[in-house]
Write a protein that holds these residues in place. Structure first.
Motif, PDB file in Angstrom:
ATOM      1  N   TYR A  34       0.825  -1.213   0.000  1.00 18.56           N
ATOM      2  CA  TYR A  34       0.000   0.000   0.000  1.00 18.56           C
ATOM      3  C   TYR A  34       0.860   1.263   0.000  1.00 18.56           C
ATOM      4  O   TYR A  34       0.336   2.361  -0.119  1.00 18.56           O
ATOM      5  N   ALA A  43      -3.546  -4.548   9.785  1.00 14.44           N
ATOM      6  CA  ALA A  43      -4.467  -5.473  10.454  1.00 14.44           C
ATOM      7  C   ALA A  43      -3.938  -5.874  11.827  1.00 14.44           C
ATOM      8  O   ALA A  43      -4.712  -6.086  12.762  1.00 14.44           O
ATOM      9  N   ILE A  45      -2.233  -3.989  13.892  1.00 11.81           N
ATOM     10  CA  ILE A  45      -2.520  -2.903  14.835  1.00 11.81           C
ATOM     11  C   ILE A  45      -4.006  -2.917  15.215  1.00 11.81           C
ATOM     12  O   ILE A  45      -4.379  -2.729  16.369  1.00 11.81           O
ATOM     13  N   ALA A  46      -4.851  -3.208  14.210  1.00  8.84           N
ATOM     14  CA  ALA A  46      -6.293  -3.198  14.454  1.00  8.84           C
ATOM     15  C   ALA A  46      -6.749  -4.390  15.289  1.00  8.84           C
ATOM     16  O   ALA A  46      -7.844  -4.390  15.851  1.00  8.84           O
ATOM     17  N   GLU A  47      -5.903  -5.408  15.379  1.00 10.86           N
ATOM     18  CA  GLU A  47      -6.275  -6.649  16.086  1.00 10.86           C
ATOM     19  C   GLU A  47      -6.392  -6.467  17.596  1.00 10.86           C
ATOM     20  O   GLU A  47      -7.115  -7.193  18.261  1.00 10.86           O
ATOM     21  N   LYS A  48      -5.646  -5.520  18.143  1.00 11.66           N
ATOM     22  CA  LYS A  48      -5.554  -5.368  19.600  1.00 11.66           C
ATOM     23  C   LYS A  48      -6.947  -5.321  20.237  1.00 11.66           C
ATOM     24  O   LYS A  48      -7.880  -4.756  19.676  1.00 11.66           O
ATOM     25  N   PRO A  50      -9.810  -4.100  22.730  1.00 13.97           N
ATOM     26  CA  PRO A  50     -10.113  -2.887  23.501  1.00 13.97           C
ATOM     27  C   PRO A  50     -10.169  -3.197  24.991  1.00 13.97           C
ATOM     28  O   PRO A  50     -10.607  -4.274  25.392  1.00 13.97           O
TER      29      PRO A  50
ATOM     30  N   PRO B  83      -6.669  -4.152   3.925  1.00 11.04           N
ATOM     31  CA  PRO B  83      -6.199  -5.040   4.999  1.00 11.04           C
ATOM     32  C   PRO B  83      -7.360  -5.838   5.580  1.00 11.04           C
ATOM     33  O   PRO B  83      -8.486  -5.341   5.655  1.00 11.04           O
ATOM     34  N   LYS B  84      -7.056  -7.046   6.017  1.00 14.28           N
ATOM     35  CA  LYS B  84      -8.131  -7.932   6.494  1.00 14.28           C
ATOM     36  C   LYS B  84      -8.509  -7.578   7.928  1.00 14.28           C
ATOM     37  O   LYS B  84      -8.023  -8.171   8.887  1.00 14.28           O
ATOM     38  N   ILE B  85      -9.361  -6.597   8.048  1.00 12.68           N
ATOM     39  CA  ILE B  85      -9.908  -6.207   9.352  1.00 12.68           C
ATOM     40  C   ILE B  85     -11.392  -6.532   9.304  1.00 12.68           C
ATOM     41  O   ILE B  85     -12.106  -6.001   8.458  1.00 12.68           O
ATOM     42  N   TRP B  90     -11.031   0.329   4.992  1.00 17.06           N
ATOM     43  CA  TRP B  90     -10.395   1.607   5.295  1.00 17.06           C
ATOM     44  C   TRP B  90     -10.592   2.679   4.240  1.00 17.06           C
ATOM     45  O   TRP B  90     -10.220   3.823   4.474  1.00 17.06           O
ATOM     46  N   TYR B 247      -6.611   2.991  16.942  1.00 20.02           N
ATOM     47  CA  TYR B 247      -6.995   2.359  15.674  1.00 20.02           C
ATOM     48  C   TYR B 247      -7.689   1.014  15.901  1.00 20.02           C
ATOM     49  O   TYR B 247      -8.576   0.623  15.158  1.00 20.02           O
ATOM     50  N   HIS B 248      -7.293   0.306  16.971  1.00 22.22           N
ATOM     51  CA  HIS B 248      -7.919  -0.989  17.252  1.00 22.22           C
ATOM     52  C   HIS B 248      -9.357  -0.816  17.711  1.00 22.22           C
ATOM     53  O   HIS B 248     -10.145  -1.743  17.649  1.00 22.22           O
ATOM     54  N   ARG B 249      -9.714   0.352  18.209  1.00 23.61           N
ATOM     55  CA  ARG B 249     -11.095   0.591  18.645  1.00 23.61           C
ATOM     56  C   ARG B 249     -11.945   1.136  17.505  1.00 23.61           C
ATOM     57  O   ARG B 249     -13.078   0.681  17.299  1.00 23.61           O
ATOM     58  N   THR B 251     -11.671   0.785  14.383  1.00 21.11           N
ATOM     59  CA  THR B 251     -11.960  -0.214  13.353  1.00 21.11           C
ATOM     60  C   THR B 251     -13.000  -1.219  13.829  1.00 21.11           C
ATOM     61  O   THR B 251     -13.474  -2.034  13.058  1.00 21.11           O
ATOM     62  N   LYS B 252     -13.327  -1.184  15.127  1.00 19.10           N
ATOM     63  CA  LYS B 252     -14.388  -2.057  15.663  1.00 19.10           C
ATOM     64  C   LYS B 252     -15.659  -1.264  15.929  1.00 19.10           C
ATOM     65  O   LYS B 252     -16.569  -1.738  16.608  1.00 19.10           O
ATOM     66  N   ASN B 255     -15.445   4.342  19.979  1.00 18.60           N
ATOM     67  CA  ASN B 255     -14.746   5.614  20.060  1.00 18.60           C
ATOM     68  C   ASN B 255     -13.343   5.388  20.617  1.00 18.60           C
ATOM     69  O   ASN B 255     -13.123   4.430  21.354  1.00 18.60           O
TER      70      ASN B 255
END
Lengths: 411, 311
Positions: A34, A43, A45-48, A50, B83-85, B90, B247-249, B251-252, B255
């Motif tokens: 990208y 992905a 980073i987004a995995e973490k 909450p 990305p696979k989220i 995005w 970012y992990h929040r 994307t889910k 907030n």
């Protein structure tokens, strides 16, 4: 060709081969996918997971406390949304004070995120407190006064809503001005002294509603609520037998024979029980009452309290001129916040406390009220709020206040 | 500047050349040097301008074009194979952040929440977000600024894990005072991304600037490059640290943690591609500005109610 040139060429070609193979073999497939970065990292980073779960999560198990919060001022604190045209979450939620829930109620530590797993040669692995097994998630609020003052202590720059409580006068209720963003603020020294906020305020719904029973007393050091069993209502008939021991001083019907001793008729059961317990435990001392209370069981206390609470009270006559002066002083000193059924803002019955935990003053003799206030003032009797209030009163104030409350209707 | 200074030298030397003819060559050499330097400077400047024009500007609301330093084919790939989220694409969002400074009460719940949520080091020197206090005393025309980096604002006995603004101006005559929350601005043209030697930090199409901690070597070049001081080094991990709007929040569908705990609604977050999101309403209903607009970083954190001294 000279040998040293050949050697040099060989060395250069080896370097080129190593660099080229590293470029293609050691590179992550997703690098440059990208942009100039590892595409797979997005992905990761987004995995973490909450850690803040939101107040709605707490509702699943803590329905009762959640209900208190939803209907209270803390939930409604910032409902001026329409004015600013911005939809915002309302008021401090559970995790603002209790810290994030994480995977509560599990006792396990939360799994480490990709970010948390990073270690380097120079930086050795250390556990962040939140990831340790005895992690800092969902802490019990330790000192509730510190938590409350985080938002409610008066400091320059903090937008204010309503009046400042505790500035100039010992206790003063805060009036709520709707539509202005800001928080109600207190000057700590003048408001509650050393007392914990939770003595008078329910942290989940802190505006004092006089119809509701306040929360059980808390330990001043840890701030934890003292364990109390659900109060069982006392039996007034059973209490009559116990009351026979009291009759010599407090009268068979709760009207004392000496005006310097308190009348018990019509007093709140909660306050009577709390007083007897304080005498028994030694928290409050009196040459006559301490040995009397030492022999009473918990059931006896509840029963005798129910007996006297049901007895008919009688207001005494008092000096009208003094009572009028006392009425003004009562408002200024903030007595009404606790000892009037309507609190400071709403007119209620003066001298009849809205809460079971605070005594009714109406129906007492002026002499007893004077004795009690002077005891608070000279330190022979101690109560965090009353001691600080009494110190602001002069002798004339005490007489006027006593006259006012003694003459107030106790019905 | 180079050209100017060399011209000055030439004029002073003109006086001397009447005596020594051999100096002509040195004079012309210096002149050439000056011109050469000027040309080189111009080339670098033009190159930089071209480079920064290559991305970001066309993408103010996302989904329109490549982000900062992204080639068109890489942007096409970002749209085609995101990305696979789970449940998140995005290119369908453009996040932005609002700060209504009028509301901030300086309770620092956001700072502590951020530290817990993101495992930031708990001491006062490591923060992803922080709150500054600006105080104007009577008779003074400049602000006294402090934040949790000041030891006085650490809660006593908390071993630098809990913070509260010290009531140090209790007895002073304060004419004006206010709190300003600060965080990473997630710029459209992030200086930190430009200087990163390993590709460990990058601008995503949905807004945030992220850090790939596995590729970060902890050189701290980005810490110096950021005009807002939003970056620091995490001394436990040895990698750069900064806010990524959780970012992990986001994307889910949640907030960011600081927005979640803010009791007054000072912090506002949302999707600019949704006209009814909190941030879109905030930007419509308030006159906002960004910090240091002259730096050209095009921040995505918008402030309402801040004073001229806030930078």
């Amino acid at each position: 060709m000279h040998k040293h040139i050949v050697n040099l060429l060989i060395l250069i070609s080896v370097i080129v081969v190593v660099a080229a193979s590293a470029r293609y073999l050691a590179r992550q497939d997703t690098f440059f996918q990208y942009g100039h970065y590892r595409g797979a990292s997005v992905a990761q980073i987004a995995e973490k997971l909450p850690k803040h779960q939101g107040s709605a999560t707490c509702e699943q198990c803590h329905k009762e406390i959640y209900g208190e919060w939803v209907s209270g001022i803390h939930r409604k604190a910032t409902k001026d949304n329409a004015i600013r045209g911005v939809v915002i979450k309302s008021g401090p939620g559970c995790e603002v004070c209790h810290t994030p829930a994480g995977n509560h109620p599990s006792k396990e530590a939360m799994p480490l995120s990709t970010e948390d797993q990073v270690t380097t040669l120079t930086h050795k692995w250390e556990n962040h407190p939140i990831n340790a097994a005895d992690r800092n998630l969902m802490r019990d609020p330790q000192d509730m006064r510190i938590l409350c003052t985080n938002c409610h202590e008066k400091i320059p720059g903090r937008p204010l809503r309503g009046k400042v409580a505790g500035e100039g006068v010992p206790v003063q209720a805060v009036t709520d001005v709707v539509g202005i963003h800001g928080v109600p603020q207190v000057v700590i020294e003048g408001h509650g002294g050393d007392e914990l906020c939770t003595t008078c305020h329910n942290p989940h719904s802190p505006r004092i509603v006089f119809a509701s029973v306040p929360r059980p007393p808390s330990d001043p050091k840890t701030g934890k609520l003292a364990a109390v069993s659900a109060p069982k209502p006392g039996d007034a008939n059973a209490g009559k037998a116990v009351a026979a021991n009291c009759a010599a001083c407090h009268g068979a019907n709760g009207m004392s024979v000496n005006p310097e001793w308190p009348n018990l008729a019509g007093q709140h059961t909660g306050y009577l029980v709390a007083s007897l317990e304080a005498f028994k435990s030694g928290a409050r001392k009196n040459d006559m009452m301490s040995p009397m209370a030492a022999n009473l069981s918990e059931a006896d206390m509840r029963n005798v309290a129910a007996y006297f609470a049901a007895a008919s009270c009688k207001s005494s006559d008092s000096d009208k001129a003094k009572a009028d002066l006392g009425k003004t002083r009562a408002q200024a000193a903030g007595c009404a916040a606790c000892h009037s059924s309507g609190g400071l803002n709403k007119a209620g019955i003066a001298g009849v406390s809205g809460s079971q935990a605070w005594p009714n003053l109406a129906g007492q003799s002026a002499q007893y009220l004077t004795v009690a206030l002077k005891a608070f003032k000279d330190g022979s009797r101690n109560h965090a709020v009353m001691s600080s209030v009494a110190k602001t009163l002069g002798d004339a104030d005490i007489e006027n206040l006593s006259a006012f409350y003694a003459g107030a209707s106790c019905k | 500047m180079n050209q100017l200074s060399s011209e000055e030298k030439m004029t002073t030397q003109d006086i001397n050349t009447e005596k020594e003819a051999s100096h002509i060559s040195r004079r012309s050499f210096l002149g050439m040097l000056g011109k050469g330097a000027a040309c080189a400077g111009a080339a670098v400047g033009a190159g930089g301008a071209l480079a920064s024009a290559g991305g970001g500007a066309a993408n103010a609301l996302g989904g329109v074009g490549p982000t900062y330093q992204q080639e068109p084919e890489q942007y096409a790939e970002a749209r085609k194979n995101p990305p696979k989220i789970p449940g998140y694409n995005w290119t369908e969002h453009k996040w932005a952040f609002g700060v209504d400074s009028n509301r901030c009460i300086g309770c620092l719940r956001c700072v502590e929440a951020c530290k817990m949520e993101n495992s930031v080091q708990m001491d006062r020197n490591h923060t992803r977000t922080w709150v500054e206090r600006y105080v104007y005393l009577e008779g003074s025309d400049h602000a006294h600024v402090d934040s949790i980096h000041d030891l006085k604002n650490v809660m006593p006995g908390s071993k630098e894990t809990r913070f509260v603004f010290d009531n140090r101006y209790k007895n002073a005559k304060v004419t004006k005072a206010f709190f300003v929350p600060k965080l990473c601005n997630q710029c459209e043209k992030p200086s930190c991304v430009q200087v990163c030697p390993t590709g460990a930090t990058y601008k995503t199409p949905d807004g945030p600037v992220l850090i790939d901690t596995k590729y970060c070597i902890g050189c701290q070049y980005c810490v110096q490059a950021c005009p807002y001081g939003a970056r620091s080094l995490n001394h436990v991990r040895g990698t750069a640290e900064k806010c990524n709007w959780c970012y992990h929040r986001i994307t889910k569908g949640l907030n960011p943690a600081c927005v979640e705990v803010c009791p007054t609604g000072t912090r506002i977050f949302g999707d600019r591609m949704d006209p009814e999101s909190p941030i879109s309403q905030f930007l419509r209903n308030n006159r906002v500005n960004v910090l240091k607009p002259d730096m050209g970083n095009m921040p995505n954190v918008f402030y309402a109610g801040i004073d001229k001294e806030v930078i």
